[in-house]
Design a protein around this motif. Structure first.
Motif, PDB file in Angstrom:
ATOM      1  N   TRP A 145       0.821  -1.208   0.000  1.00  0.00           N
ATOM      2  CA  TRP A 145       0.000   0.000   0.000  1.00  0.00           C
ATOM      3  C   TRP A 145       0.861   1.267   0.000  1.00  0.00           C
ATOM      4  O   TRP A 145       0.669   2.156  -0.829  1.00  0.00           O
ATOM      5  CB  TRP A 145      -0.928  -0.020   1.199  1.00  0.00           C
ATOM      6  CG  TRP A 145      -1.839   1.147   1.371  1.00  0.00           C
ATOM      7  CD1 TRP A 145      -1.926   1.966   2.451  1.00  0.00           C
ATOM      8  CD2 TRP A 145      -2.850   1.610   0.456  1.00  0.00           C
ATOM      9  NE1 TRP A 145      -2.905   2.911   2.278  1.00  0.00           N
ATOM     10  CE2 TRP A 145      -3.484   2.716   1.055  1.00  0.00           C
ATOM     11  CE3 TRP A 145      -3.253   1.189  -0.815  1.00  0.00           C
ATOM     12  CZ2 TRP A 145      -4.521   3.421   0.428  1.00  0.00           C
ATOM     13  CZ3 TRP A 145      -4.282   1.902  -1.443  1.00  0.00           C
ATOM     14  CH2 TRP A 145      -4.899   2.997  -0.829  1.00  0.00           C
ATOM     15  N   THR A 146       1.808   1.375   0.918  1.00  0.00           N
ATOM     16  CA  THR A 146       2.615   2.590   0.985  1.00  0.00           C
ATOM     17  C   THR A 146       3.634   2.672  -0.151  1.00  0.00           C
ATOM     18  O   THR A 146       3.991   3.766  -0.584  1.00  0.00           O
ATOM     19  CB  THR A 146       3.331   2.722   2.344  1.00  0.00           C
ATOM     20  OG1 THR A 146       4.153   1.563   2.573  1.00  0.00           O
ATOM     21  CG2 THR A 146       2.315   2.850   3.473  1.00  0.00           C
ATOM     22  N   GLN A 147       4.082   1.524  -0.653  1.00  0.00           N
ATOM     23  CA  GLN A 147       4.948   1.549  -1.818  1.00  0.00           C
ATOM     24  C   GLN A 147       4.192   2.091  -3.024  1.00  0.00           C
ATOM     25  O   GLN A 147       4.738   2.871  -3.818  1.00  0.00           O
ATOM     26  CB  GLN A 147       5.486   0.143  -2.120  1.00  0.00           C
ATOM     27  CG  GLN A 147       6.564  -0.356  -1.182  1.00  0.00           C
ATOM     28  CD  GLN A 147       7.924   0.285  -1.459  1.00  0.00           C
ATOM     29  OE1 GLN A 147       8.113   0.956  -2.456  1.00  0.00           O
ATOM     30  NE2 GLN A 147       8.865   0.069  -0.555  1.00  0.00           N
ATOM     31  N   TRP A 155       6.512   1.902   7.545  1.00  0.00           N
ATOM     32  CA  TRP A 155       6.895   2.488   8.831  1.00  0.00           C
ATOM     33  C   TRP A 155       7.849   3.672   8.663  1.00  0.00           C
ATOM     34  O   TRP A 155       8.459   4.119   9.609  1.00  0.00           O
ATOM     35  CB  TRP A 155       7.530   1.424   9.737  1.00  0.00           C
ATOM     36  CG  TRP A 155       6.876   0.076   9.602  1.00  0.00           C
ATOM     37  CD1 TRP A 155       7.479  -1.117   9.328  1.00  0.00           C
ATOM     38  CD2 TRP A 155       5.477  -0.236   9.730  1.00  0.00           C
ATOM     39  NE1 TRP A 155       6.571  -2.126   9.257  1.00  0.00           N
ATOM     40  CE2 TRP A 155       5.327  -1.628   9.503  1.00  0.00           C
ATOM     41  CE3 TRP A 155       4.343   0.524  10.000  1.00  0.00           C
ATOM     42  CZ2 TRP A 155       4.096  -2.269   9.544  1.00  0.00           C
ATOM     43  CZ3 TRP A 155       3.106  -0.112  10.031  1.00  0.00           C
ATOM     44  CH2 TRP A 155       2.991  -1.486   9.821  1.00  0.00           C
ATOM     45  N   ASP A 156       7.967   4.180   7.434  1.00  0.00           N
ATOM     46  CA  ASP A 156       8.848   5.319   7.170  1.00  0.00           C
ATOM     47  C   ASP A 156       8.395   6.521   7.997  1.00  0.00           C
ATOM     48  O   ASP A 156       7.234   6.954   7.905  1.00  0.00           O
ATOM     49  CB  ASP A 156       8.817   5.660   5.681  1.00  0.00           C
ATOM     50  CG  ASP A 156       9.900   6.639   5.272  1.00  0.00           C
ATOM     51  OD1 ASP A 156       9.919   7.751   5.817  1.00  0.00           O
ATOM     52  OD2 ASP A 156      10.740   6.284   4.413  1.00  0.00           O
ATOM     53  N   LYS A 157       9.290   7.065   8.795  1.00  0.00           N
ATOM     54  CA  LYS A 157       8.923   8.123   9.738  1.00  0.00           C
ATOM     55  C   LYS A 157       8.440   9.401   9.056  1.00  0.00           C
ATOM     56  O   LYS A 157       7.722  10.202   9.663  1.00  0.00           O
ATOM     57  CB  LYS A 157      10.097   8.441  10.664  1.00  0.00           C
ATOM     58  CG  LYS A 157      11.318   9.003   9.969  1.00  0.00           C
ATOM     59  CD  LYS A 157      12.426   9.260  10.981  1.00  0.00           C
ATOM     60  CE  LYS A 157      13.670   9.843  10.294  1.00  0.00           C
ATOM     61  NZ  LYS A 157      14.763  10.080  11.293  1.00  0.00           N
ATOM     62  N   SER A 158       8.802   9.590   7.778  1.00  0.00           N
ATOM     63  CA  SER A 158       8.387  10.803   7.077  1.00  0.00           C
ATOM     64  C   SER A 158       6.880  10.823   6.802  1.00  0.00           C
ATOM     65  O   SER A 158       6.324  11.876   6.476  1.00  0.00           O
ATOM     66  CB  SER A 158       9.144  10.937   5.757  1.00  0.00           C
ATOM     67  OG  SER A 158       8.770   9.916   4.839  1.00  0.00           O
ATOM     68  N   LEU A 159       6.214   9.683   6.958  1.00  0.00           N
ATOM     69  CA  LEU A 159       4.779   9.596   6.687  1.00  0.00           C
ATOM     70  C   LEU A 159       3.929   9.975   7.894  1.00  0.00           C
ATOM     71  O   LEU A 159       2.706  10.089   7.772  1.00  0.00           O
ATOM     72  CB  LEU A 159       4.410   8.172   6.244  1.00  0.00           C
ATOM     73  CG  LEU A 159       5.106   7.636   4.995  1.00  0.00           C
ATOM     74  CD1 LEU A 159       4.666   6.206   4.720  1.00  0.00           C
ATOM     75  CD2 LEU A 159       4.827   8.523   3.797  1.00  0.00           C
TER      76      LEU A 159
END
Length: 258
Positions: A145-147, A155-159
């Motif tokens: 989904w996030t890709q 879990w990328d903190k920028s999100l």
């Protein structure tokens, strides 16, 4: 007051945290209502909307443009349901809300594998092997989904604005962290942030009209001044521009189109 979105790794007590945050703030708490609203509004089975978010890559390839259309429906739904603030949303669709709206507080709940396996075994009444399969499957869904949306891991903190490790944080502590931040000046609703949200609601509706005509584009709005971003190579650019302007121009409230 802000909108709180919670995106959680599976078996991190996400439902309970979301419910208690909503109770503490006096907000409504939504999750499945987003797909239900989209299904009713656009006359599409909920199962197809679920598949657009959770399906495998091979499934996405098979159904092609259907995925873009169904995600456009979900985006319009989440925009509609949170536009008046005072909402806690727990689920995947929170990632469709723009970071430019300052009164949206984006929260991520994570935990180490041992914690999640323990919760999974207890919640599903299963053994460690089966729990491990469930965790792996859920992680793959979130990654896809996030890709797809950002070309980033889930879990990328920028999100997110806040990322909480649930293996070292109790549900009550997580609720306190989220509610304290939701009450802060940093995410207070302003005239400007409300305008940006209203523009997003309008753009998401217009995007549905375009995607239903087979156009996978991005739509931005600024008080009815529309920008349509064509993200794919086309050999008939001028013809495409004309067609997009004709479709968008039929929408009440559209002033100018670029």
């Amino acid at each position: 007051m802000p909108v709180v979105t919670i995106f959680s790794a599976s078996f991190c007590r996400g439902d309970k945290v979301a419910r208690k945050v909503a109770e503490s703030l006096g907000y409504s708490c939504i999750n499945g209502q987003v797909l239900e609203w989209a299904a009713k509004e656009y006359n599409v089975p909920v199962e197809k909307l679920v598949r657009a978010v959770h399906g495998s890559s091979s499934l996405f390839d098979k159904f092609g443009h259907d995925r873009e259309r169904h995600i456009a429906y979900i985006k319009a739904a989440i925009a509609h349901l949170v536009k008046d603030d005072d909402v806690v949303y727990h689920g995947f669709a929170g990632h469709l809300l723009p970071r430019t709206v300052r009164h949206i507080l984006k929260v991520c709940l994570v935990a180490n594998r041992d914690y999640r396996l323990s919760v999974a075994m207890q919640k599903q009444s299963t053994n460690k092997k089966n729990a491990s399969k469930l965790v792996r499957k859920d992680d793959e869904e979130r990654k896809r989904w996030t890709q797809y949306l950002f070309n980033k891991g889930p879990w990328d903190k920028s999100l997110y604005d806040i990322k909480i490790p649930m293996h070292t944080t109790s549900v009550e502590e997580a609720v306190n962290i989220i509610t304290a931040n939701a009450r802060s000046e940093a995410v207070k609703t302003t005239d400007e942030s409300r305008k940006i949200m209203n523009d997003f609601v309008f753009a998401s509706r217009l995007n549905v009209s375009l995607v239903e005509q087979g156009h996978d584009v991005d739509v931005l709005s600024d008080n009815g001044n529309i920008t349509i971003l064509i993200n794919k190579y086309t050999m008939r650019l001028e013809g495409l521009k004309k067609e997009l302007k004709e479709i968008a121009g039929d929408t009440p409230g559209v002033k100018n189109i670029d």
